[in-house]
Design a protein around this motif. Structure first.
Motif, PDB file in Angstrom:
ATOM      1  N   THR A 111       0.864  -1.217   0.052  1.00 24.65           N
ATOM      2  CA  THR A 111      -0.018  -0.034  -0.003  1.00 24.65           C
ATOM      3  C   THR A 111       1.031   1.456  -0.050  1.00 24.65           C
ATOM      4  O   THR A 111       1.694   1.278   0.883  1.00 24.65           O
ATOM      5  N   ARG A 153       0.446   5.518  -0.264  1.00 22.21           N
ATOM      6  CA  ARG A 153      -0.248   6.765  -0.539  1.00 22.21           C
ATOM      7  C   ARG A 153       0.539   8.065  -1.033  1.00 22.21           C
ATOM      8  O   ARG A 153       1.804   8.059  -0.548  1.00 22.21           O
ATOM      9  N   GLU A 175      -5.719  12.762  -1.065  1.00 19.16           N
ATOM     10  CA  GLU A 175      -5.232  11.829  -0.878  1.00 19.16           C
ATOM     11  C   GLU A 175      -5.329  10.581  -1.704  1.00 19.16           C
ATOM     12  O   GLU A 175      -6.635  10.158  -2.004  1.00 19.16           O
ATOM     13  N   LEU A 201      -4.280   6.648  -3.113  1.00 17.48           N
ATOM     14  CA  LEU A 201      -3.788   5.358  -2.575  1.00 17.48           C
ATOM     15  C   LEU A 201      -3.943   4.193  -3.693  1.00 17.48           C
ATOM     16  O   LEU A 201      -4.790   4.279  -4.241  1.00 17.48           O
TER      17      LEU A 201
END
Lengths: 157, 381
Positions: B315, B317, B324, B326
């Motif tokens: 993951t 971001r 944001e 991601l």
């Protein structure tokens, strides 16, 4: 540690200790990195854990609710972030293919509303207690869930 | 005679007038793309609203599962035409994290320069759109003119204007061209003057502009955070959080910049945050270009990477111009992703349309919605 106290900016180690102490035997913290905590949990306590993370650990923001089709079972992944430390918790829960129900968290974070709707329409995972669980990106007339692995793209069949 | 005449004032207080649904979009000057905002009005006041998206749903994530990793890079460009560089950058970082490799220093700084150029041109596009939404065509023309200089920088860097296809897994496609640093410096230097002297003065000196933005679309800090709003719209409501500073990726932690935060929480403060962000981007570009130059001509800018990604999850971001973003990647050891999820900032921001426009007048709706900077490519994916 005191699992009933409120922490505004808990560190990664504190989060790990608090989660494993409060939900002993249920929440399993699999990995920690800088500003990242990864945990797995059974689907029955998703709402309870999320409420705890929101109220006591001050994680104010939900980034995503992600559906994953693992063919034998389904998964729902939550990314929850703290605005004071930049820490993000990743919660993963497994759902049985015969029982694709999980408690909705959109009453805790309103921002999770559309993410759950999207996961519902693309994977068929039902979020119990969601205020409006309807199709969002795809037409209402669709009777299939396009992001499941059983749905093949043209040319892949 | 007098008995037959209704007392309008007394009558209207008890009369239950029908509320009307107005459907704005999908083809509407305010929508900046294909989406619909259904608003329920009581006279002039908006009582309820419901955004409808999905006209542009292409099944991006499903499509990505059928392609090998390098082939997703041009697809990631098309997620948002105004901020293509950040999405490609994000995708490359996600795969790099799954591969567990560290890209060369030079590539990191070049990516920062590219990202910030992209941020400025995206914000300028937004400012141009705000200009037309508020009925001032001069702002639109001036912003588009300024944006052209940053487009030219993109051309100097990678040959393309908008869908740049520039970052690569393991670095960037090519080194900076000759005299790129000089061009960047000149462009930034000029831009700072024009932005503050011409464009901002034009907007702030106009009482029409300011009064239409001030005090509309008000949200408190708690509401903003709980609704999941991110980016400049969030920082305009007093949330002091920027992923570049608080959860740094690449080399942002080695660069000195400020994060503008306003506490008023109305449209005007969101506008001010974006203006200030453009100036901060200039500051970042200056530093990053110097670092690229200091690393010399022969420093490596790209690593050779394997085509198969080991099984695992990653993951990452990133601070997109709009908020944001991601990406969540599940790899299974092959050269194609098992699942690739994109979190688009606008997807969540637009879901907050109801609390944003509730209580506004119809004429204020375009202004309020302009402040979340719609981009449908990434919303619908």
């Amino acid at each position: 540690m005191d699992t009933d106290a409120t922490y505004q900016a808990p560190s990664v180690d504190e989060i790990k200790t608090l989660l494993t102490e409060r939900f002993a035997g249920k929440v399993n913290v699999t990995k920690t990195e800088t500003r990242r905590v990864y945990a797995t949990l059974p689907k029955e306590i998703v709402h309870e854990v999320c409420e705890y993370i929101h109220e006591k650990l001050t994680f104010e923001h939900i980034s995503t609710v992600i559906g994953v089709d693992m063919v034998d079972y389904m998964q729902v992944v939550y990314h929850i972030s703290n605005y004071h430390t930049g820490t993000m918790i990743e919660l993963t829960t497994n759902l049985d293919n015969h029982d694709l129900h999980v408690q909705s968290i959109s009453d805790i974070w309103v921002g999770g509303n559309w993410h759950e709707r999207e996961t519902y329409e693309l994977f068929g995972i039902i979020f119990d207690g969601h205020p409006k669980l309807e199709r969002l990106l795809t037409p209402d007339t669709y009777e299939f869930y396009p992001f499941r692995k059983s749905y093949k793209l043209r040319g892949q069949e | 005679m007098a008995k037959d005449v209704l007392d309008i004032k007394a009558e209207s207080a008890v009369m239950d007038t029908d509320k009307m649904w107005i459907i704005m979009g999908p083809q509407h000057p305010f929508s900046h793309g294909l989406w619909t905002l259904k608003i329920q009005v009581d006279g002039e006041i908006v009582k309820d609203a419901e955004p409808i998206v999905g006209y542009l749903h292409r099944g991006w994530e499903k499509e990505a599962e059928a392609r090998s990793y390098p082939k997703i890079i041009p697809m990631a460009d098309r997620l948002c035409y105004a901020a293509s560089m950040t999405y490609t950058h994000l995708f490359c970082m996600t795969v790099e994290k799954a591969l567990d490799i560290d890209v060369p220093e030079k590539a990191k700084y070049i990516r920062i320069v590219a990202d910030e150029i992209c941020r400025i041109q995206s914000h300028l596009m937004w400012l141009a759109a705000v200009g037309t939404d508020l009925g001032n065509f001069t702002v639109f023309l001036w912003c588009m003119r300024e944006r052209e200089f940053f487009m030219d920088l993109n051309v100097r860097l990678c040959g393309a204007r908008m869908t740049t296809n520039y970052p690569r897994i393991g670095g960037v496609r090519n080194d900076t061209t000759e005299l790129f640093d000089r061009d960047v410096m000149r462009c930034v230097e000029r831009f700072e003057k024009v932005l503050m002297d011409d464009i901002v003065t034009l907007i702030d000196d106009s009482s029409v502009f300011v009064s239409r933005m001030k005090g509309v679309g008000y949200l408190t800090r708690e509401q903003t955070v709980n609704l999941g709003i991110t980016g400049p719209a969030m920082r305009g409501a007093g949330v002091d959080f920027d992923i570049r500073r608080d959860d740094p990726y690449d080399n942002y932690d080695k660069i000195d910049f400020d994060v503008p935060v306003m506490t008023q929480g109305d449209s005007y403060s969101r506008y001010q945050v974006r203006i200030e962000e453009m100036l901060q981007s200039c500051k970042i570009i200056r530093q990053a270009v110097q670092k690229v130059k200091a690393l010399g001509k022969n420093a490596p800018y790209r690593l050779k990477v394997p085509s198969n990604v080991p099984a695992g999850r990653s993951t990452v971001r990133l601070e997109d111009p709009r908020g944001e973003s991601l990406m969540y990647l599940i790899s299974d050891g092959t050269d194609k992703p098992y699942r690739l999820k994109v979190r688009s900032p606008i997807f969540t921001n637009v879901s907050a349309a109801k609390p944003l426009v509730q209580g506004c007048r119809i004429a204020d709706v375009p202004v309020v919605m302009a402040m979340i900077d719609m981009c449908l490519g990434e919303t619908d994916r």
